[in-house]
Design an enzyme around this catalytic site. Structure first.
Site: not given
Length: 669
Positions: A406, A489, A402
């Protein structure tokens, strides 16, 4: 209210269905809810017609075709038990429990029986039933009985089961012939077309597959028949042409042809290895993203692939995501000579996500508002125990990397930071040649048990995401109930070169993990406060993004991403030394270039490298050597002759730096 009265020239007056003068109308949206044409409406209702070529109309068409498929199977084999039959993207399927697997010959017989049912013009008639009535009527269908027990939208229900049972009343749809007799029935929420005739001839059965009931290997294995349905034969042909084009672009085929990656059986399913040429493309992708991230204020971190069990207990992943994780590895256990355990071991897990480890980096020391926003990025490899049947090339794997980030922000910074993140994501995706975007805003469920935190925080966060999404100017779809339990989201979807939609980037707000890990920062007033966490994946996974790009470009990457950017082909052997000097000049400018000194004929070399998707071929003969020039040949076969070496090097370097897609002489002008 839209006029929904029965027209005087209706062709099915005895059916009780309202038919619009526009015969493409197949359903109604009444007060925002999809309904059959037979629905009784009041004067106060807001009614909109639903046409067969709309998104909703296509779903209804495909769902109706799935019912015809199931009826056809049971006409041929009355002992077949029904699973579920939902519409899906571009088609439908139905699951069956049968003693023997379906064969291609079976598919032909089912196709013919479906044609008969469609010609019969059976009506789809909705009936409300109690649970007891449904069980009595469907007593011979064990899977339907199980679904009735799951009524209420249980998460344990099979994917696609929502077309049959939901939180409200149970309904059965009867297929009624012209004599008014019910000839078949199925548990279903609907809506459906008024008549099987409206399915027309724009459909096809496409393939047979195996599927476990409710997606679990512990349950019986069923036979699944897939099909597709469109409003017309022409629309079906157009879809089939798109499929043929997609097959040409299949990243699994291109990966093998271009020697980019593979999945050795010795390593295991869903675990890829990258070959030298694929590694070049991947490295270019990663390095470009790294430079852009650093310029945007991100700091790269590194975390291990494995961690103790307690971390995933604290993060709650062992509760909410245990089925997606690999089994634990017991470490540090000690035994004596008799085999008795003298020291208890500790369970370690391969990480399915990077976020808990990034949180530990944040928590390593006290943080101040001056430290925020803190933007941590990592190309972190994670492992997820996907079912073998769900694996698909690089788009669905068990080990992947990935491009994770963050961000830890103050509540006041939240909206501005999300806006910058979205702008950054769009900019970076455009660098890779993608440009057709739309957004989805996933909001919390109305049911309180499905989300955590303060309702006011949720409302503020959702409003902030909505404002950011609207300000982008992109199409926005709001999806209630699709948020994660810890926050709303934004998902970004992109269309590729042949019109397929892929979900890529996600920007997700999280109030839960900062709470669970007791994250704090000291604000200007000296008070300890809780940061908000933003999860952000741009590519999703590098493997999947690579596959999407490979299919988007059909392997014809822009020059900057091409594993080999330039190949030199001499007209004859005596021009090889001159061409070597040209290639060395290109390599000095960090161009990936090589000379083909093989014994093959020149035309064979050109065909080989064109098939190999090399964007630029340099051809040199006597005239070029005498003049200090080269000749370009492009992917489409066009040429540009007599280009001075210095000019050629400059233009190639410029094409790389500008991320140009060079396929023709005009592209390189």
């Amino acid at each position: 209210m839209t006029d929904v009265t029965l027209p005087s020239d209706a062709s099915y007056p005895a059916d009780g269905f309202r038919l619009f003068p526009d015969r493409s109308v197949v359903a109604l949206r009444v007060n925002g809810e999809l309904k059959d044409l037979a629905t009784t409406v009041d004067e106060s209702d807001v009614v909109e017609p639903v046409t067969i070529d709309s998104d909703d109309g296509l779903q209804i068409l495909r769902h109706s075709a799935a019912h015809v498929l199931a009826q056809a199977v049971q006409r041929i084999n009355p002992q077949a038990n029904l699973g579920i039959g939902p519409p899906i993207t571009d088609g439908f399927y139905y699951d069956f429990a049968v003693e023997e697997s379906f064969t291609p010959e079976d598919l032909k017989a089912i196709d013919k029986e479906m044609q008969r049912i469609i010609r019969e013009g059976q009506r789809f008639v909705r009936r409300v039933v109690t649970d007891e009535e449904a069980r009595a009527e469907l007593a011979a269908e064990p899977f339907k009985l199980e679904l009735i027990g799951l009524k209420g939208g249980s998460k344990e229900a099979a994917e696609g089961a929502s077309v049959e049972v939901g939180a409200g009343e149970l309904t059965i749809y009867d297929n009624v012939n012209r004599d008014g007799e019910t000839v078949w029935k199925d548990l279903c929420r609907g809506p459906h077309l008024p008549s099987t005739r409206l399915i027309g001839n724009g459909w096809d059965l496409t393939r047979i597959a195996a599927a476990y009931w409710r997606g679990s290997e512990k349950n019986p294995q069923l036979q699944r028949i897939y099909g597709t349905a469109w409003p017309s034969k022409d629309a079906l042909r157009a879809y089939q042409e798109r499929l043929a084009e997609a097959a040409k672009r299949d990243h699994r085929r291109l990966g093998k042809e271009l020697d980019l990656f593979s999945f050795p059986e010795e390593i295991g399913s869903g675990l890829s290895v990258w070959h030298p040429r694929g590694g070049i493309v991947r490295q270019e992708m990663e390095q470009h993203a790294l430079r852009r991230h650093r310029a945007a204020g991100y700091t790269y971190v590194y975390t291990p692939h494995i961690t103790k069990r307690d971390l995933f207990i604290e993060s709650n992943h062992l509760v909410t995501y245990a089925e997606g994780m690999f089994p634990p590895i017991r470490m540090d256990e000690e035994r004596d000579e008799s085999g008795e355990i003298t020291k208890q071991g500790v369970d370690y897990y391969l990480k399915p996500m990077n976020c808990p480890m990034h949180i530990l980096i944040y928590r390593e020391r006290a943080r101040s508002y001056r430290d925020l926003p803190m933007r941590l990025a990592e190309n972190g490899t994670v492992y997820r125990n996907e079912l073998s049947g769900a694996l698909h090339g690089l788009t669905r794997v068990r080990g992947f990397t990935q491009d994770d980030a963050h961000l830890f922000v103050t509540p006041e910074q939240l909206e501005g930071e999300v806006s910058e993140v979205l702008e950054f994501v769009l900019s970076l995706l455009r660098d890779f040649g993608l440009s057709d975007f739309e957004l989805e805003l996933s909001m919390r469920d109305d049911e309180k048990s499905k989300w955590i935190g303060d309702e006011e925080h949720w409302a503020e966060a959702t409003d902030a995401l909505r404002r950011v999404a609207l300000a982008s100017g992109l199409k926005l779809t709001e999806v209630p109930g699709e948020a994660a339990f810890y926050g709303p989201k934004i998902d970004l979807k992109v269309k590729d070169a042949i019109g397929r939609t892929w979900q890529l980037s996600t920007v997700q707000l999280d109030f839960n993990l900062p709470e669970r890990f007791d994250l704090e920062f000291t604000d200007r007033d000296g008070q300890k406060k809780r940061p908000v966490m933003i999860h952000r994946a741009l590519m999703g996974s590098i493997e999947r993004f690579f596959a999407i790009l490979l299919e988007h470009y059909a392997g014809d990457f822009p020059v900057w991403l091409s594993p080999v950017q330039v190949v030199g082909v001499p007209v004859a052997e005596q021009y090889g030394d001159y061409l070597d000097e040209v290639i060395q000049a290109l390599r000095a400018e960090e161009v990936r270039a090589e000379v083909d000194h093989s014994d093959e004929r020149m035309q064979k070399k050109i065909r080989t490298h064109t098939t190999g998707k090399v964007p630029l071929i340099l051809i040199v003969g006597e005239q070029d050597r005498a003049a200090g020039t080269v000749s370009f040949r492009f992917r489409d076969g066009s040429q540009e002759n007599g280009v001075p070496i210095a000019d050629a090097v400059r233009r190639i370097r410029s094409a790389i730096d500008s991320h140009a897609l060079v396929s023709t002489a005009e592209d390189f002008a």
